[in-house]
Motif scaffolding. Structure first.
Motif, short mmCIF file in Angstrom:
data_model
loop_
_atom_site.label_atom_id
_atom_site.label_comp_id
_atom_site.label_asym_id
_atom_site.label_seq_id
_atom_site.Cartn_x
_atom_site.Cartn_y
_atom_site.Cartn_z
N ARG A 61 -3.27 2.04 4.65
CA ARG A 61 -4.65 2.16 4.16
C ARG A 61 -5.38 3.28 4.89
NH1 ARG A 61 -6.18 -2.63 5.29
NH2 ARG A 61 -5.26 -3.52 3.42
N ARG A 62 -5.20 3.36 6.21
CA ARG A 62 -5.86 4.40 7.00
C ARG A 62 -5.39 5.79 6.57
NH1 ARG A 62 -3.34 6.31 11.01
NH2 ARG A 62 -2.22 4.40 11.47
N LEU A 63 -4.08 5.95 6.39
CA LEU A 63 -3.55 7.25 6.00
C LEU A 63 -3.90 7.63 4.56
CD1 LEU A 63 -0.01 7.58 7.58
CD2 LEU A 63 -1.96 9.07 7.86
N ILE A 64 -3.82 6.66 3.68
CA ILE A 64 -4.08 6.96 2.27
C ILE A 64 -5.52 7.41 2.07
CG2 ILE A 64 -4.82 4.82 1.17
CD1 ILE A 64 -1.97 7.00 -0.04
N ASN A 65 -6.44 6.89 2.88
CA ASN A 65 -7.83 7.34 2.82
C ASN A 65 -7.97 8.80 3.24
OD1 ASN A 65 -9.01 5.03 1.81
ND2 ASN A 65 -9.31 4.14 3.83
N ALA A 66 -7.06 9.26 4.10
CA ALA A 66 -7.13 10.64 4.57
C ALA A 66 -6.41 11.62 3.65
CB ALA A 66 -6.54 10.74 5.98
N HIS A 71 -9.85 12.53 -1.89
CA HIS A 71 -10.51 12.79 -0.61
C HIS A 71 -10.06 14.12 -0.02
CE1 HIS A 71 -12.13 8.74 -0.51
NE2 HIS A 71 -10.94 8.31 -0.89
N GLY A 72 -9.58 15.03 -0.86
CA GLY A 72 -9.20 16.36 -0.40
C GLY A 72 -7.74 16.50 -0.02
N GLY A 73 -6.94 15.48 -0.20
CA GLY A 73 -5.52 15.56 0.12
C GLY A 73 -4.73 16.05 -1.08
N SER A 74 -3.45 15.74 -1.07
CA SER A 74 -2.61 16.18 -2.18
C SER A 74 -1.79 15.01 -2.71
CB SER A 74 -1.66 17.29 -1.72
OG SER A 74 -0.68 16.77 -0.85
N ALA A 75 -1.31 15.18 -3.93
CA ALA A 75 -0.48 14.14 -4.55
C ALA A 75 0.83 13.99 -3.80
CB ALA A 75 -0.23 14.49 -6.01
N GLU A 76 1.36 15.08 -3.27
CA GLU A 76 2.63 15.03 -2.53
C GLU A 76 2.49 14.17 -1.27
OE1 GLU A 76 6.50 15.63 -1.29
OE2 GLU A 76 5.60 15.99 -3.24
N LEU A 77 1.42 14.37 -0.52
CA LEU A 77 1.22 13.57 0.69
C LEU A 77 1.03 12.09 0.35
CD1 LEU A 77 -1.15 15.89 2.71
CD2 LEU A 77 1.27 15.50 3.08
N ARG A 79 2.27 10.56 -2.22
CA ARG A 79 3.57 10.04 -2.62
C ARG A 79 4.42 9.71 -1.40
NH1 ARG A 79 8.40 12.04 -3.49
NH2 ARG A 79 7.80 14.20 -3.19
N ARG A 80 4.39 10.55 -0.38
CA ARG A 80 5.18 10.31 0.83
C ARG A 80 4.69 9.08 1.59
NH1 ARG A 80 6.10 16.29 3.41
NH2 ARG A 80 7.25 17.13 1.65
N VAL A 81 3.39 8.94 1.69
CA VAL A 81 2.83 7.78 2.40
C VAL A 81 3.16 6.50 1.65
CG1 VAL A 81 0.68 6.67 3.13
CG2 VAL A 81 1.02 9.10 3.55
N ASN A 82 3.04 6.52 0.33
CA ASN A 82 3.37 5.33 -0.46
C ASN A 82 4.86 5.00 -0.37
OD1 ASN A 82 0.78 4.79 -1.36
ND2 ASN A 82 0.99 6.09 -3.16
N ALA A 83 5.72 6.02 -0.36
CA ALA A 83 7.16 5.77 -0.24
C ALA A 83 7.49 5.16 1.11
CB ALA A 83 7.93 7.07 -0.44
N ALA A 84 6.84 5.62 2.17
CA ALA A 84 7.08 5.06 3.50
C ALA A 84 6.66 3.60 3.55
CB ALA A 84 6.32 5.87 4.55
N ARG A 85 5.52 3.29 2.96
CA ARG A 85 5.07 1.90 2.91
C ARG A 85 6.07 1.03 2.16
NH1 ARG A 85 0.81 0.81 -1.30
NH2 ARG A 85 2.69 1.34 -2.43
N ASP A 86 6.55 1.52 1.03
CA ASP A 86 7.49 0.75 0.23
C ASP A 86 8.79 0.47 1.00
OD1 ASP A 86 5.63 0.76 -1.79
OD2 ASP A 86 6.60 2.38 -2.92
N VAL A 87 9.28 1.49 1.70
CA VAL A 87 10.52 1.30 2.48
C VAL A 87 10.32 0.23 3.55
CG1 VAL A 87 12.02 2.42 4.19
CG2 VAL A 87 11.48 3.58 2.05
N LEU A 88 9.21 0.29 4.26
CA LEU A 88 8.98 -0.65 5.35
C LEU A 88 8.66 -2.06 4.84
CD1 LEU A 88 7.06 1.53 7.91
CD2 LEU A 88 9.45 0.85 7.95
N LEU A 89 7.97 -2.19 3.73
CA LEU A 89 7.64 -3.52 3.24
C LEU A 89 8.84 -4.20 2.58
CD1 LEU A 89 4.01 -3.14 1.88
CD2 LEU A 89 4.81 -4.11 4.04
N ARG A 90 9.81 -3.45 2.09
CA ARG A 90 11.03 -4.06 1.57
C ARG A 90 11.82 -4.71 2.69
NH1 ARG A 90 12.81 0.88 -0.92
NH2 ARG A 90 11.13 1.25 -2.36
N ARG A 91 11.65 -4.20 3.90
CA ARG A 91 12.36 -4.74 5.05
C ARG A 91 11.84 -6.15 5.40
NH1 ARG A 91 11.08 -2.05 10.62
NH2 ARG A 91 9.21 -3.17 10.09
N HIS A 92 10.56 -6.41 5.14
CA HIS A 92 9.95 -7.69 5.54
C HIS A 92 10.25 -8.78 4.56
CE1 HIS A 92 7.67 -6.74 9.12
NE2 HIS A 92 7.51 -5.56 8.60
#
Length: 92
Positions: A61-66, A71-77, A79-92
């Motif tokens: 949530r903190r990173l996605i807001n940035a 909020h001035g970021g990019s779609a690529e960033l 996508r990377r943050v969402n992919a990282a979240r998905d990888v880590l939450l599949r582990r739980h």
């Protein structure tokens, strides 16, 4: 007279530009994690190996807001943050 005004405007604009400094860039995010690359996903979100689901969601949530395009970021960033979240939450 006009030449002096143009020079004054140019000097004022240059001073203002130097005072503002370069545009702030987003923090560099490592490459998108692939299947099961927990360490790369943790590096993207900045969470330790023993992070709980709540900590992962808070870091996301903190990173996605940035980095969100609204909020001035990019779609690529985003996508990377969402992919990282998905990888880590599949582990739980």
């Amino acid at each position: 007279m006009i030449f002096k005004i143009l020079i004054a405007i140019l000097v004022a604009y240059t001073g203002w530009y130097l005072w503002q400094g370069p545009k702030r860039t987003h923090r560099r995010i490592r490459p998108e994690p692939q299947n099961g690359e927990d360490s790369a996903a943790r590096a993207v979100l900045g969470v330790p190996a023993e992070a709980s689901e709540t900590e992962i969601r808070a870091a996301h949530r903190r990173l996605i807001n940035a980095v969100h395009p609204d909020h001035g970021g990019s779609a690529e960033l985003t996508r990377r943050v969402n992919a990282a979240r998905d990888v880590l939450l599949r582990r739980h």
